[in-house]
Design a protein around this motif. Structure first.
Motif, short mmCIF file in Angstrom:
data_model
loop_
_atom_site.label_atom_id
_atom_site.label_comp_id
_atom_site.label_asym_id
_atom_site.label_seq_id
_atom_site.Cartn_x
_atom_site.Cartn_y
_atom_site.Cartn_z
N THR A 40 0.87 -1.17 0.00
CA THR A 40 0.00 0.00 0.00
C THR A 40 0.91 1.23 0.00
O THR A 40 2.13 1.10 0.06
N ASP A 73 -6.01 -1.53 5.47
CA ASP A 73 -5.09 -0.82 4.58
C ASP A 73 -4.95 -1.57 3.25
O ASP A 73 -5.02 -0.97 2.17
N ALA A 74 -4.75 -2.89 3.33
CA ALA A 74 -4.60 -3.68 2.10
C ALA A 74 -5.88 -3.68 1.28
O ALA A 74 -5.83 -3.58 0.04
N ARG A 125 -6.43 0.24 0.03
CA ARG A 125 -5.39 1.06 -0.59
C ARG A 125 -4.29 0.24 -1.27
O ARG A 125 -3.14 0.65 -1.30
N SER A 126 -4.60 -0.92 -1.82
CA SER A 126 -3.59 -1.69 -2.54
C SER A 126 -3.08 -0.89 -3.74
O SER A 126 -3.87 -0.31 -4.49
N VAL A 127 -1.75 -0.88 -3.94
CA VAL A 127 -1.19 -0.06 -5.01
C VAL A 127 -1.23 -0.77 -6.36
O VAL A 127 -1.19 -0.12 -7.41
#
Length: 814
Positions: free
Chosen positions: A6, A54-55, A58-60
């Protein structure tokens, strides 16, 4: 890609932070949902929620990481193609369905996977991973309000989005018979028969689940008695599966290729019987007891309970769990018969058979229709009830040791531990194996114990199976490398009845020649089929290279030629010498009162012959000399090459074993060093692992990888290079702390089920240093230093002795 970072957590940080909190995380994708789960000590809930939120949000989805991960997923897809049972089962869906997406190969085909771009993934992620499509379930030793407050804090500001709803095309109605034959490099055949049925909220869903249990759950089921007891199949089971929009009913069997027609005739006969007559009340009572116990067992581990709650909520509400349990408990024989008559139509059956090259006849729709349209064959006779075993309540002197109620009878030890949560108890009687099977007779113990379950004085195998399953459990013979015995997990209020049956099987098996021969055939089939297993078979080959044709070098279940050499006299002698001739331990763990349970068990097992405490098994050395590598390899027509490496390591009672387990935790798993180096950085494989293999007489540090055949040498060199670093350098402070916290946390997590707790107690009692091992296993891990980990790695990995087992992919030479 969910685990790949993230904006605030780099690649690998999600896994590393979870392990450092004592937890494990994973994910699974089924036909109608994707699940991500973390299991860890409850005190670290806030950490887990922070990582997962968070994962999730907001995973990139980094493009370079995606390119590497796609290579890994392609290896997973190849591994699945090398698994005959999975190929047969998913091909059945392709045969059964013309329009619905369930017909598609679930993991995807290699060409399509290779073409995925970041834009493809991002479009799916942003349209599907939204609040309206997400359910978070939290289960465990937590305060509900505090947990809800944490959840709101992590997810409350997630922007609302509707998300895409893209239902599959509806499946058109049809009535025809379909069949397909597959062939490959396999030793045995896999057969799957199926029907299209109903979605999970349909009124027929519960009766169909009961129908599957009548047909194929447990040793007392109709198909087991007809086809497994006779040796026609190696294994058989029936399932009713309903993922949201539809349902399937299937029967799956493993068997010899020349037995396919016999198995199909047996399946057709029992399905016809169910459609015409329905189950008798006692048949249904047996099935419902097993399903009730299965329901409780599903809710015993925290991830199972969380998954069940989330799945029910997705279908309409968590109250569906209670509704389904009530419906199951009240289902009638008439309802089961009516559902079977509606949906298990012989004119709508489909089947897939996966055959070895050059063996067995192809299956086509005409032959399948003829078999299911033929008059039903005679059914086996109903099992007679076994005689009532003598039992009484005996007040027994007992002491509480490390949370376990311990009582010593003249002829047995009794261990009882209470574990509330679900109304189940795990019960068993076991002995240590002081000596391995004699040379040339590998599988003798397994054949003896499994044959014992096929009948005791006053009751044949079907009667015994039925008697256990009415109590909610299935009798499980167990013959391991270091212990042997009989066990069952069942409804807790049936403990005394089950114990009486268990003693009967343990002390007075019939060993009728016909039953022994049927079990021998099954073990031979299993031994032949083991060669098809791309995970287990490389380890079998590696241990054979390490120990030769003795003890741990041959599988506990035997090899075809050793099983054929065993006589009835050998079996009776082994039972007298190595089972009833050794002081047993009787163990019960579950929702029981320990004092009352100990008294009840004493009343059943009192009177066993007096036996001393057995001696320890003698150590066993490797046959591989220092500085040598021994390899056993086979070449198969496979999409992957899989190999296991074994290096001499600490045995079960060696004090260095704790350091060996810490080494394995540093090396293996999400966030582990081997996982990062071989999978994440090089994309060599989907599965990479390391483990500390510990037995009573020997031990090893072992590794495993499955990769593309053309990358075998690259994978081996990379593996050995990483292992050399362990022998030369200490793990970093961060690696050590993460591994120790992971093991400490898992020592708590692994106690979720009664069966796991019973296994821990049994292992400590028979093979370890006693029940004190169970008091605080985390303390032993916390005492391990980085130098101890390096030292055990140097002693094992740096000694120059290595055993390898290899299945080489590619087409074998003629």
């Amino acid at each position: 890609m969910f685990f790949k970072g993230t904006p605030t957590r780099g690649v690998g940080a999600v896994a590393r932070e979870t392990r450092a909190a004592g937890g494990y995380l994973n994910a699974s994708t089924s036909y109608d949902r994707t699940e991500y789960y973390v299991v860890l000590p409850a005190r670290n809930l806030a950490t887990a929620l922070d990582i997962q939120a968070d994962a999730l949000r907001r995973s990139v989805l980094d493009a370079d990481e995606l390119a590497r991960e796609l290579q890994v997923i392609i290896q997973e897809a190849r591994r699945k193609r090398d698994t005959a049972g999975a190929v047969a089962y998913e091909t059945l869906h392709e045969v059964m369905y013309d329009a619905h997406r369930m017909r598609r190969w679930r993991i995807g085909h290699e060409a399509a996977l290779a073409g995925f771009t970041r834009d493809d993934l991002l479009g799916y992620y942003t349209s599907r991973y939204v609040p309206a499509r997400t359910i978070v379930a939290i289960v465990g030793d937590v305060d509900e309000e505090e947990a809800l407050a944490l959840g709101r804090r992590m997810y409350g500001d997630w922007p609302v989005a509707e998300g895409a709803v893209d239902r599959s095309p509806d499946e058109p109605a049809r009535r025809d018979v379909r069949a397909r034959t597959l062939r490959g490099d396999v030793a045995q055949a896999d057969l799957v028969v199926g029907w299209r049925t109903v979605p999970p909220l349909d009124p027929d869903a519960i009766p169909l689940e009961a129908a599957a249990a009548v047909l194929g759950a447990g040793r007392g089921s109709w198909l087991y008695r007809r086809l497994r007891d006779s040796g026609t199949v190696t294994s058989i089971a029936a399932h009713s599966y309903a993922p949201t929009e539809l349902g399937t009913f299937s029967v799956a069997a493993e068997l010899e290729p020349d037995q396919v027609d016999a198995a199909l005739h047996g399946i057709a006969a029992e399905v016809a019987r169910l459609r015409a007559e329905g189950p008798a009340p006692d048949d249904l009572a047996r099935a419902v007891s097993l399903l009730q116990a299965r329901w409780a067992r599903r809710l015993e581990p925290m991830e199972g309970r969380a998954s069940a709650l989330a799945a029910a909520e997705a279908l309409g509400g968590v109250e569906l769990l209670d509704r389904d349990f009530a419906a199951l408990s009240a289902v009638s024989p008439a309802a089961v018969r009516a559902a079977a008559a509606r949906w298990l139509d012989p004119g709508s059956v489909s089947a897939v058979v996966y055959l070895p090259e050059g063996r067995g006849a192809d299956l086509d729709a005409g032959r399948l229709a003829a078999i299911f349209g033929a008059p039903p064959a005679p059914v086996p006779g109903r099992p007679a009830a076994p005689p009532a075993a003598a039992r009484s309540l005996r007040r027994v002197a007992a002491a509480d040791r490390f949370g376990v109620r311990v009582a010593a009878l003249d002829g047995a030890d009794i261990l009882v531990r209470r574990k509330p949560g679900v109304p189940l108890v795990t019960l068993g009687i076991y002995v240590p194996r002081i000596e391995p099977d004699p040379p040339g007779l590998a599988g003798l113990g397994a054949l003896a114990v499994r044959s014992a379950a096929r009948g005791a004085v006053g009751a044949d195998g079907a009667a015994l199976a039925f008697a256990f399953e009415v109590l909610g459990g299935t009798l499980s013979p167990a013959a391991g490398a270091d212990s042997a015995g009989l066990g069952v997990s069942l409804l807790a209020d049936r403990l005394a009845d089950a114990a009486a049956l268990l003693r009967l099987v343990f002390t007075e098996p019939r060993f009728e020649p016909e039953a022994v021969e049927a079990e021998r055939r099954t073990l031979i089939n299993e031994a032949e089929q083991a060669a098809d297993d791309m995970f287990r078979y490389p380890f079998q080959l590696a241990y054979a290279a390490a120990f030769g044709e003795r003890s741990y070098g041959v599988p506990v279940g035997g090899l075809p030629h050793t099983l054929r050499a065993i006589t009835l006299a050998d079996i009776r002698g082994w039972h007298e010498r190595s089972l009833t001739g050794i002081r047993p331990v009787v163990i019960a763990v579950g929702d029981v009162d320990p004092a009352r349970a100990a008294d009840a068990l004493a009343g059943v097992f009192d009177g066993l012959p007096s036996r001393p405490v057995p001696p320890r098994a003698a150590p066993l050395d490797w046959i591989v000399e220092h500085g040598q590598t021994a390899e056993r390899a086979v070449t198969r027509d496979r999409a992957q090459t899989a190999f296991a490496m074994a290096f001499p390591g600490p045995a079960r009672r060696d004090p260095a074993r704790w350091a060996a387990e810490v080494w394995a935790a540093v090396a293996s798993g999400l966030g582990g060093r081997l996982f990062d180096a071989l999978r994440e950085q090089r994309s060599l494989a989907y599965t990479v692992l390391a483990s500390a293999w510990q037995r009573a007489r020997a031990g090893a540090l072992v590794t495993y990888i499955a990769t593309a055949p053309e990358r075998e040498e690259e994978a081996r060199a990379a593996m050995l290079a990483e292992l050399a670093i362990f022998a030369a350098e200490r793990a970093s402070d961060a690696e050590l702390a993460q591994a120790i916290e992971y093991l400490a946390g898992q020592s708590e997590v692994e106690r979720q089920s009664g069966a796991a707790v019973a296994g821990e107690i049994l292992d400590a009692w028979l093979l370890g240093d006693g029940l004190e091992e169970t008091a605080d296993p985390a303390a032993a891990f916390r005492a391990v230093t980085a130098e101890q980990v390096r030292a055990v790695a140097e002693a094992s990995l740096g000694g120059g002795r290595r055993a390898e087992g290899v299945i080489r992919g590619g087409r074998p030479a003629d």
